[in-house]
Design a protein around this motif. Structure first.
Motif, PDB file in Angstrom:
ATOM      1  N   LEU A   1      16.029   7.086 -10.773  1.00 31.49           N
ATOM      2  CA  LEU A   1      16.903   7.175  -9.617  1.00 31.49           C
ATOM      3  C   LEU A   1      18.223   6.463  -9.826  1.00 31.49           C
ATOM      4  O   LEU A   1      19.300   6.999  -9.543  1.00 31.49           O
ATOM      5  CB  LEU A   1      16.156   6.544  -8.428  1.00 31.49           C
TER       6      LEU A   1
ATOM      7  N   SER B   1       4.163   3.082 -11.955  1.00 35.23           N
ATOM      8  CA  SER B   1       3.487   4.321 -12.327  1.00 35.23           C
ATOM      9  C   SER B   1       3.720   4.609 -13.802  1.00 35.23           C
ATOM     10  O   SER B   1       2.842   5.117 -14.491  1.00 35.23           O
ATOM     11  CB  SER B   1       3.949   5.498 -11.461  1.00 35.23           C
ATOM     12  N   GLU B   2       4.884   4.239 -14.293  1.00 32.27           N
ATOM     13  CA  GLU B   2       5.157   4.468 -15.713  1.00 32.27           C
ATOM     14  C   GLU B   2       4.316   3.548 -16.591  1.00 32.27           C
ATOM     15  O   GLU B   2       3.799   3.958 -17.625  1.00 32.27           O
ATOM     16  CB  GLU B   2       6.643   4.259 -16.012  1.00 32.27           C
TER      17      GLU B   2
ATOM     18  N   TYR C   1      15.728  -0.597  -6.491  1.00 36.65           N
ATOM     19  CA  TYR C   1      15.562  -0.047  -5.145  1.00 36.65           C
ATOM     20  C   TYR C   1      16.374  -0.844  -4.133  1.00 36.65           C
ATOM     21  O   TYR C   1      17.008  -0.283  -3.240  1.00 36.65           O
ATOM     22  CB  TYR C   1      14.084  -0.014  -4.740  1.00 36.65           C
TER      23      TYR C   1
ATOM     24  N   PHE D   1      -8.792   2.597 -10.107  1.00 40.09           N
ATOM     25  CA  PHE D   1      -8.088   1.618  -9.295  1.00 40.09           C
ATOM     26  C   PHE D   1      -9.067   0.704  -8.587  1.00 40.09           C
ATOM     27  O   PHE D   1     -10.069   1.172  -8.032  1.00 40.09           O
ATOM     28  CB  PHE D   1      -7.221   2.316  -8.251  1.00 40.09           C
ATOM     29  N   LEU D   2      -8.747  -0.566  -8.605  1.00 40.50           N
ATOM     30  CA  LEU D   2      -9.541  -1.496  -7.810  1.00 40.50           C
ATOM     31  C   LEU D   2      -8.907  -1.602  -6.438  1.00 40.50           C
ATOM     32  O   LEU D   2      -7.688  -1.698  -6.320  1.00 40.50           O
ATOM     33  CB  LEU D   2      -9.531  -2.885  -8.462  1.00 40.50           C
ATOM     34  N   ARG D   3      -9.722  -1.592  -5.439  1.00 43.02           N
ATOM     35  CA  ARG D   3      -9.237  -1.783  -4.083  1.00 43.02           C
ATOM     36  C   ARG D   3      -8.500  -3.108  -3.964  1.00 43.02           C
ATOM     37  O   ARG D   3      -8.828  -4.071  -4.636  1.00 43.02           O
ATOM     38  CB  ARG D   3     -10.447  -1.852  -3.142  1.00 43.02           C
TER      39      ARG D   3
ATOM     40  N   GLU E   1       0.839  -1.210   0.000  1.00 44.87           N
ATOM     41  CA  GLU E   1       0.000   0.000   0.000  1.00 44.87           C
ATOM     42  C   GLU E   1       0.875   1.263   0.000  1.00 44.87           C
ATOM     43  O   GLU E   1       0.582   2.233  -0.666  1.00 44.87           O
ATOM     44  CB  GLU E   1      -0.852   0.045   1.288  1.00 44.87           C
ATOM     45  N   GLU E   2       1.924   1.190   0.763  1.00 38.10           N
ATOM     46  CA  GLU E   2       2.890   2.276   0.885  1.00 38.10           C
ATOM     47  C   GLU E   2       3.448   2.674  -0.476  1.00 38.10           C
ATOM     48  O   GLU E   2       3.344   3.781  -0.927  1.00 38.10           O
ATOM     49  CB  GLU E   2       4.096   1.763   1.709  1.00 38.10           C
ATOM     50  N   LYS E   3       4.057   1.708  -1.116  1.00 39.05           N
ATOM     51  CA  LYS E   3       4.707   1.928  -2.405  1.00 39.05           C
ATOM     52  C   LYS E   3       3.647   2.168  -3.471  1.00 39.05           C
ATOM     53  O   LYS E   3       3.551   3.227  -4.044  1.00 39.05           O
ATOM     54  CB  LYS E   3       5.543   0.691  -2.781  1.00 39.05           C
ATOM     55  N   SER E   4       2.864   1.133  -3.739  1.00 41.72           N
ATOM     56  CA  SER E   4       1.788   1.213  -4.705  1.00 41.72           C
ATOM     57  C   SER E   4       2.195   1.995  -5.942  1.00 41.72           C
ATOM     58  O   SER E   4       3.252   1.745  -6.512  1.00 41.72           O
ATOM     59  CB  SER E   4       0.564   1.844  -4.039  1.00 41.72           C
ATOM     60  N   ILE E   5       1.385   2.962  -6.269  1.00 46.69           N
ATOM     61  CA  ILE E   5       1.563   3.734  -7.465  1.00 46.69           C
ATOM     62  C   ILE E   5       2.818   4.597  -7.456  1.00 46.69           C
ATOM     63  O   ILE E   5       3.222   5.135  -8.468  1.00 46.69           O
ATOM     64  CB  ILE E   5       0.320   4.624  -7.609  1.00 46.69           C
ATOM     65  N   THR E   6       3.443   4.736  -6.292  1.00 46.50           N
ATOM     66  CA  THR E   6       4.633   5.590  -6.239  1.00 46.50           C
ATOM     67  C   THR E   6       5.859   4.845  -6.753  1.00 46.50           C
ATOM     68  O   THR E   6       6.909   5.440  -6.925  1.00 46.50           O
ATOM     69  CB  THR E   6       4.933   6.098  -4.810  1.00 46.50           C
TER      70      THR E   6
ATOM     71  N   VAL F   1      20.006   0.043  -4.690  1.00 48.94           N
ATOM     72  CA  VAL F   1      20.329   1.371  -4.173  1.00 48.94           C
ATOM     73  C   VAL F   1      20.437   1.341  -2.652  1.00 48.94           C
ATOM     74  O   VAL F   1      21.355   1.921  -2.069  1.00 48.94           O
ATOM     75  CB  VAL F   1      19.260   2.393  -4.610  1.00 48.94           C
TER      76      VAL F   1
ATOM     77  N   ILE G   1       1.438   2.235 -15.790  1.00 51.37           N
ATOM     78  CA  ILE G   1       0.051   2.678 -15.689  1.00 51.37           C
ATOM     79  C   ILE G   1      -0.186   3.936 -16.515  1.00 51.37           C
ATOM     80  O   ILE G   1      -1.213   4.084 -17.173  1.00 51.37           O
ATOM     81  CB  ILE G   1      -0.346   2.920 -14.218  1.00 51.37           C
TER      82      ILE G   1
END
Lengths: 337, 337
Positions: free
Chosen positions: B281, B83-84, B251, B102-104, B73-78, B254, B86
């Motif tokens: 990044l 995100s790219e 990630y 978005f579907l829950r 949930e934290e990361k999700s779309i971030t 890094v 999507i």
DNA sequence: CTGAAAGCGCTAACAG
DNA sequence: CTGTTAGCGCTTTCAG
């Protein structure tokens, strides 16, 4: 086919009205009937049809929140600042059974209006994250009576923003503490937030007894391609021989580094820089960027709250929420003198 | 209130049926009538109500694409990779008049099923971006007959993925060309993609005549908190004294850098590392990471195509699309010997 | 080529 | 506390 309130009504020997009332928590229904209906519903695997509700109910609610994201198509949701805000928003509205969907970006020559878009989908309310404040379409959007909340549009009725003024002023404080006085501030000159930040710059200088010189303020675009180059060139030719350049956002600051190097200036040895936003990138790279971190989680959360309250017709005391920021110290500013 | 087909029908002296047919491009309508109706519609600012269409039509189509994003949930779309994808997907489906929502994320103890969720919104099809392939809910989802396409779920009927095998093999080639032979490969061990990549690792070794040693393969989790630490510790204690550690994503790579430094190893002088994905990044930071770039734009585009074709009942020749990758050379690998 | 009528799943007065 | 009825905006037979 999925089960409907008819199936439930039949099973419970009652009318669809009764069933409907149970799910809407309105009217007076006996405890027993209510339980019976709920049980039947869960047994049959009933889910309400948003489309039907949207059609039938006067509110036209589809339990859908629209997101208007007006930055370049390229960047869009991939911009960390916005993706974090949207994610926080999503988590928050989902708690109340709302889902989010993206609204297409309308061009000025599109026949369609945002109101039509919203109506056609039965969207309950919208969250606006936008840099584009000038276009006709956008004005239309702002003037509709769709419940809405914006991030950073300080002229909208409900908005959430960061402590931009305090952020920049804090940055100036820090720069001065590091021995800098010849500071160039890059100002995108686009609306309220830019103005707030400029105020912060000027206040910061004043507080530290540094005379303001209008040449310190560099007009240059935001986020755009080449923004870093334009701003940097202007700053270096401003006549004040800056020891530090304050860029309007982290991405611009980050891309200024290679440009500066290409003209023989190393960060931070030859020149210091600062950013804004506090995206992850800015903290992981070397040199890490001195910047102002916007609290995206809190911003998203407050956008959700402000919108949800409107949708529930609740009393709203504070229509503007200003979220605290944090100064992130890094390696991009050198201590001088 | 918005205008409906009734208003148009009245204005054009015809029935709503005729109007409906014009907008659906079905039946035979005279050229003149059609033009008259279209003109009236545009004059009155008519937009079709998705909710009503969804209710009335047998297809239940709402022109909505659901996105199932199963990472924390934290990361999700971030997460930049997602995100790219999507965003590229969004741009593509919008061209055909679809919007995305978005579907829950359903938990295993949720009463609701994905099918219900999809039905309740009249969602036409879904795109699945998921790491969670085990849960009951997920199995349910995969077994429904909702049109769907996935990224990286190699056991689904329609999927898009990258050339994972070739990517890792290419990475090994590069490492060998830089003098490395004691290589630790961190393998998340989660499904098809991990297997493909492992194959690539083994092929890469074989091609370069490096004997495979099972201790080279380190089992450790993906993306998770502390993933970098766990993987690194295991690799360093594997007994093969690696000169390079290949992490499963950027990630993790890094965040391995500060951890390695904390135990006295500098990248790349004391140890080399590689990543996977090619997020921005990884290229901007110092040292830049040697990695495999996934073509997110192409991935999103192909997800859209594969889904749209299903929705339009078009013939589909290739149900699996495998998108080329690119080896990104960087500073995180040192030339040795 | 065009239209009448029924109905999708639900809500909202209004009666009772 | 519960039900009747009409209708949201559209599609879809089925006739003409």
């Amino acid at each position: 086919m999925a089960c409907t309130i008819y199936d439930i009504a039949k099973k419970c020997n009652c009318s669809t009205t009764t069933v409907s009332k149970v799910f809407n928590n309105v009217g007076k229904i006996s405890k027993e009937k209510k339980k019976e209906i709920l049980d039947a519903a869960s047994e049959l695997g009933y889910v309400r049809s948003h489309s039907a509700i949207s059609l039938a109910s006067s509110s036209r609610s589809n339990h859908l929140i629209g997101v208007v994201l007006h930055i370049s198509e390229e960047k869009s949701i991939t911009h960390e600042l916005f993706s974090e805000i949207i994610n926080s928003l999503r988590i928050e509205v989902e708690k109340e059974g709302y889902d989010i969907c993206f609204l297409r970006n309308l061009k000025s020559d599109d026949k369609l209006t945002y109101t039509q878009l919203v109506n056609s989908r039965g969207i309950d309310g919208i969250v606006i994250l936008s840099m584009e404040t000038e276009s006709k379409k956008f004005t239309q959007l702002m003037n509709t009576d769709i419940p809405k909340v914006s991030f950073d549009l300080l002229n909208s009725e409900y908005y959430v923003t960061s402590m931009n003024k305090e952020g920049v002023a804090g940055l100036v404080d820090y720069l001065v503490s590091m021995g800098h006085t010849r500071i160039c501030y890059v100002n995108p000159d686009t609306g309220g937030v830019a103005k707030k930040r400029l105020e912060g710059f000027i206040e910061g200088l004043a507080k530290n007894n540094i005379p303001f010189d209008s040449r310190m303020v560099i007009k240059a675009p935001y986020y755009s391609t080449g923004a870093a180059k334009i701003a940097t060139d202007k700053a270096l030719n401003s006549g004040i021989e800056p020891t530090v350049i304050m860029y309007p956002d982290d991405y611009t600051a980050v891309s200024a580094i290679p440009y500066l190097r290409s003209i023989g200036l190393k960060v931070p040895n030859d020149i210091s820089i600062t950013g804004f936003d506090g995206v992850e990138l800015s903290q992981v790279m070397r040199p890490s960027i001195v910047t102002v971190k916007q609290d995206t989680k809190e911003i998203g959360k407050n956008c959700a709250k402000l919108l949800l309250k409107q949708l529930k017709k609740q009393e709203i005391e504070k229509r503007h929420v200003i979220v605290p920021v944090q100064i992130l110290k890094g390696e991009s500013v050198k201590k001088i003198n």
